[in-house]
Enzyme design. Structure first.
Site, mmCIF file in Angstrom:
data_model
loop_
_atom_site.group_PDB
_atom_site.id
_atom_site.type_symbol
_atom_site.label_atom_id
_atom_site.label_comp_id
_atom_site.label_asym_id
_atom_site.label_seq_id
_atom_site.Cartn_x
_atom_site.Cartn_y
_atom_site.Cartn_z
ATOM 1 N N GLY A 15 9.876 -18.421 39.817
ATOM 2 C CA GLY A 15 10.158 -17.792 38.519
ATOM 3 C C GLY A 15 10.620 -18.762 37.444
ATOM 4 O O GLY A 15 10.103 -19.880 37.313
ATOM 5 N N GLN A 39 14.480 -19.213 50.787
ATOM 6 C CA GLN A 39 13.517 -19.714 49.792
ATOM 7 C C GLN A 39 13.146 -21.179 50.047
ATOM 8 O O GLN A 39 12.542 -21.821 49.178
ATOM 9 C CB GLN A 39 14.108 -19.585 48.390
ATOM 10 C CG GLN A 39 14.251 -18.161 47.887
ATOM 11 C CD GLN A 39 12.921 -17.623 47.375
ATOM 12 O OE1 GLN A 39 12.039 -17.268 48.154
ATOM 13 N NE2 GLN A 39 12.766 -17.557 46.077
ATOM 14 N N ASP A 63 23.848 -20.707 48.445
ATOM 15 C CA ASP A 63 24.127 -19.358 47.953
ATOM 16 C C ASP A 63 25.086 -19.527 46.788
ATOM 17 O O ASP A 63 26.258 -19.888 46.978
ATOM 18 C CB ASP A 63 24.756 -18.505 49.065
ATOM 19 C CG ASP A 63 25.147 -17.120 48.576
ATOM 20 O OD1 ASP A 63 25.078 -16.881 47.345
ATOM 21 O OD2 ASP A 63 25.535 -16.286 49.410
ATOM 22 N N TYR A 156 23.941 -5.080 35.449
ATOM 23 C CA TYR A 156 23.269 -6.340 35.107
ATOM 24 C C TYR A 156 23.632 -6.754 33.673
ATOM 25 O O TYR A 156 23.986 -7.912 33.415
ATOM 26 C CB TYR A 156 21.758 -6.163 35.263
ATOM 27 C CG TYR A 156 20.933 -7.356 34.873
ATOM 28 C CD1 TYR A 156 20.729 -8.402 35.765
ATOM 29 C CD2 TYR A 156 20.333 -7.446 33.613
ATOM 30 C CE1 TYR A 156 19.961 -9.500 35.409
ATOM 31 C CE2 TYR A 156 19.572 -8.538 33.243
ATOM 32 C CZ TYR A 156 19.382 -9.562 34.151
ATOM 33 O OH TYR A 156 18.632 -10.648 33.804
ATOM 34 N N LYS A 160 25.583 -10.127 32.291
ATOM 35 C CA LYS A 160 25.017 -11.092 31.342
ATOM 36 C C LYS A 160 25.889 -11.212 30.075
ATOM 37 O O LYS A 160 25.988 -12.289 29.492
ATOM 38 C CB LYS A 160 23.568 -10.718 31.006
ATOM 39 C CG LYS A 160 22.608 -10.870 32.195
ATOM 40 C CD LYS A 160 22.569 -12.306 32.711
ATOM 41 C CE LYS A 160 21.591 -12.528 33.846
ATOM 42 N NZ LYS A 160 21.559 -13.916 34.319
ATOM 43 N N PRO A 186 16.370 -14.960 27.704
ATOM 44 C CA PRO A 186 14.959 -14.527 27.722
ATOM 45 C C PRO A 186 14.842 -13.021 27.504
ATOM 46 O O PRO A 186 15.822 -12.273 27.614
ATOM 47 C CB PRO A 186 14.487 -14.899 29.132
ATOM 48 C CG PRO A 186 15.540 -15.789 29.709
ATOM 49 C CD PRO A 186 16.818 -15.423 29.016
ATOM 50 N N ILE A 188 11.385 -10.366 28.275
ATOM 51 C CA ILE A 188 10.680 -9.749 29.403
ATOM 52 C C ILE A 188 9.755 -10.818 29.991
ATOM 53 O O ILE A 188 8.669 -11.086 29.462
ATOM 54 C CB ILE A 188 9.838 -8.536 28.935
ATOM 55 C CG1 ILE A 188 10.679 -7.575 28.064
ATOM 56 C CG2 ILE A 188 9.228 -7.820 30.142
ATOM 57 C CD1 ILE A 188 11.850 -6.923 28.766
ATOM 58 N N VAL A 189 10.212 -11.425 31.082
ATOM 59 C CA VAL A 189 9.483 -12.553 31.672
ATOM 60 C C VAL A 189 8.764 -12.068 32.945
ATOM 61 O O VAL A 189 9.366 -11.373 33.773
ATOM 62 C CB VAL A 189 10.442 -13.710 32.032
ATOM 63 C CG1 VAL A 189 9.649 -14.963 32.393
ATOM 64 C CG2 VAL A 189 11.410 -13.990 30.892
HETATM 65 N N1 NAI Z 1 12.662 -12.088 34.411
HETATM 66 C C1 NAI Z 1 13.213 -11.715 33.268
HETATM 67 O O1 NAI Z 1 12.618 -10.915 32.501
HETATM 68 C C2 NAI Z 1 14.535 -12.245 32.842
HETATM 69 C C3 NAI Z 1 15.325 -13.039 33.642
HETATM 70 N N2 NAI Z 1 16.529 -13.484 33.178
HETATM 71 C C4 NAI Z 1 17.402 -14.304 34.026
HETATM 72 O O2 NAI Z 1 16.727 -15.505 34.378
HETATM 73 C C5 NAI Z 1 17.183 -15.965 35.658
HETATM 74 C C6 NAI Z 1 15.996 -16.194 36.577
HETATM 75 O O3 NAI Z 1 15.298 -14.962 36.722
HETATM 76 P P1 NAI Z 1 13.811 -14.839 37.316
HETATM 77 O O4 NAI Z 1 13.224 -16.168 37.529
HETATM 78 O O5 NAI Z 1 13.112 -13.874 36.475
HETATM 79 O O6 NAI Z 1 14.147 -14.145 38.711
HETATM 80 P P2 NAI Z 1 13.441 -14.287 40.139
HETATM 81 O O7 NAI Z 1 13.961 -13.122 40.918
HETATM 82 O O8 NAI Z 1 11.983 -14.468 39.995
HETATM 83 O O9 NAI Z 1 14.058 -15.636 40.706
HETATM 84 C C7 NAI Z 1 15.436 -15.759 40.943
HETATM 85 C C8 NAI Z 1 15.687 -16.902 41.892
HETATM 86 O O10 NAI Z 1 17.100 -16.945 42.130
HETATM 87 C C9 NAI Z 1 17.315 -17.052 43.527
HETATM 88 N N3 NAI Z 1 18.588 -16.460 43.919
HETATM 89 C C10 NAI Z 1 18.948 -15.158 43.965
HETATM 90 N N4 NAI Z 1 20.164 -15.013 44.468
HETATM 91 C C11 NAI Z 1 20.614 -16.265 44.757
HETATM 92 C C12 NAI Z 1 21.807 -16.771 45.327
HETATM 93 N N5 NAI Z 1 22.803 -15.960 45.714
HETATM 94 N N6 NAI Z 1 21.930 -18.104 45.488
HETATM 95 C C13 NAI Z 1 20.926 -18.947 45.112
HETATM 96 N N7 NAI Z 1 19.769 -18.515 44.566
HETATM 97 C C14 NAI Z 1 19.628 -17.192 44.401
HETATM 98 C C15 NAI Z 1 16.148 -16.287 44.153
HETATM 99 O O11 NAI Z 1 15.970 -16.629 45.530
HETATM 100 C C16 NAI Z 1 15.005 -16.711 43.255
HETATM 101 O O12 NAI Z 1 14.397 -17.908 43.686
HETATM 102 C C17 NAI Z 1 18.151 -14.881 36.170
HETATM 103 O O13 NAI Z 1 19.481 -15.262 35.915
HETATM 104 C C18 NAI Z 1 17.780 -13.669 35.341
HETATM 105 O O14 NAI Z 1 18.838 -12.767 35.219
HETATM 106 C C19 NAI Z 1 17.005 -13.177 31.933
HETATM 107 C C20 NAI Z 1 16.248 -12.401 31.111
HETATM 108 C C21 NAI Z 1 14.962 -11.878 31.471
HETATM 109 C C1 BUO Z 2 15.630 -8.886 33.412
HETATM 110 C C2 BUO Z 2 16.205 -8.914 32.065
HETATM 111 O O1 BUO Z 2 17.126 -9.633 31.802
HETATM 112 C C3 BUO Z 2 15.632 -8.112 31.122
HETATM 113 C C4 BUO Z 2 16.336 -7.855 29.911
HETATM 114 O O2 BUO Z 2 14.586 -7.631 31.298
#
Ligand code: NAI
Ligand code: BUO
Length: 260
Positions: A15, A39, A63, A156, A160, A186, A188-189
């Protein structure tokens, strides 16, 4: 960038974290990839992609809700890659539930991964920056849900908003040492996180799978879903030389959903 620099990115197995790790490697950083042990295969694959770019990378099983794991991730990254300049506290989890149904356990889980981890990351990184005499960069994962509360993402959103507060506090406390602290928000990714949100919202509101995501994407002014690379460009700026005078900021990167 001419001198060797090292960055640790949490949640970099997939991601947005993966996108950030690859972008920082392209910028010339060697990269510590921290993610949960489950992972490891994905983390090692990201490390191989970075090696193909001509940079070094190590996968560190971590973790982020454990302070000792985060400390070990910083130590291992610094000792194995020979420096420590940037931490990106990116790892996070979503939780999709109406507020009235959120349990004590839900809150503990979301806050331990999304909030405690950021404080642990800041503490461990600053100890290392100070030990090495580095003016470091700290970059935290916020969200548009840190600026405006999102229904059904209550716990959530709260987590944030907390990251935004921590970013502002840390920026002020650490400025005298020369460290900067910023966050990216970000929209909506298209990652595993939104696959989960869409599937859980489908259970709550009955919309067909994919429809909740589509409805949200339709609200984006630039007319397309966000990619990890869109986010990584902003993190690259915050970690790089051009952001030397930026601190305490949450940079919205959402294609036009919220406006300052
Ligand atoms: N996807 C979206 O639309 C958005 C994401 N974000 C934020 O961006 C960041 C990354 O999100 P994504 O890549 O979309 O999520 P994702 O779910 O695709 O990836 C998250 C990664 O974090 C790891 N992870 C989860 N719990 C963990 C832990 N306890 N220790 C170590 N690693 C851990 C997972 O194994 C995964 O590799 C997050 O903080 C999320 O809240 C913010 C806004 C929008
Ligand atoms: C996952 C997340 O942060 C939103 C706003 O979609």
């Amino acid at each position: 960038m001419t001198t060797k620099k090292v960055a640790l990115v949490t949640g970099a197995g997939q991601g947005i974290g993966r996108g950030i790790a690859l972008k920082l490697a392209q910028d010339g950083f060697d990269i510590g990839i921290a993610d949960i042990p489950a992972q490891e295969q994905k983390g090692e694959a990201v490390a191989a992609e970075i090696a193909a770019l001509g940079r070094s990378a190590v996968f560190v099983p971590t973790d982020v809700s454990s302070r000792s794991d985060v400390e070990a991730a910083v130590e291992q990254t610094a000792s194995r890659l020979g420096g420590f300049d940037v931490i990106v506290n990116n790892a996070g989890i979503a939780q999709v539930k109406p507020l009235l149904e959120v349990t004590e356990h839900d809150l503990e889980t979301v806050f331990s991964v999304n909030v405690n981890s950021v404080i642990f990351g800041i503490q461990a990184a600053v100890r290392k920056f100070d030990e090495l005499g580095v003016k470091g960069r700290i970059v935290n994962a916020a969200s548009i849900a840190a600026i405006r509360g999102f229904p059904i993402l209550g716990a959530y959103s709260a987590s944030k908003f907390a990251v935004r507060g921590i970013t502002q506090v840390a920026a002020q406390e650490l400025a005298p040492k020369g460290h900067t602290v910023n966050a990216y928000a970000p929209g909506i990714v298209g990652t595993g996180m939104w696959d989960l949100i869409d599937a859980e919202m489908h259970k709550i509101n009955g919309k067909p799978l994919g429809k909740n995501l589509q409805d949200n994407v339709e609200g984006i002014a630039l007319g397309r879903i966000e990619t990890p690379e869109d986010v990584a460009g902003v993190v690259s700026f915050l970690a790089g030389d051009n952001a030397v005078y930026v601190t305490g900021q949450v940079i919205i990167v959402d294609g036009g959903m919220l406006y300052n």
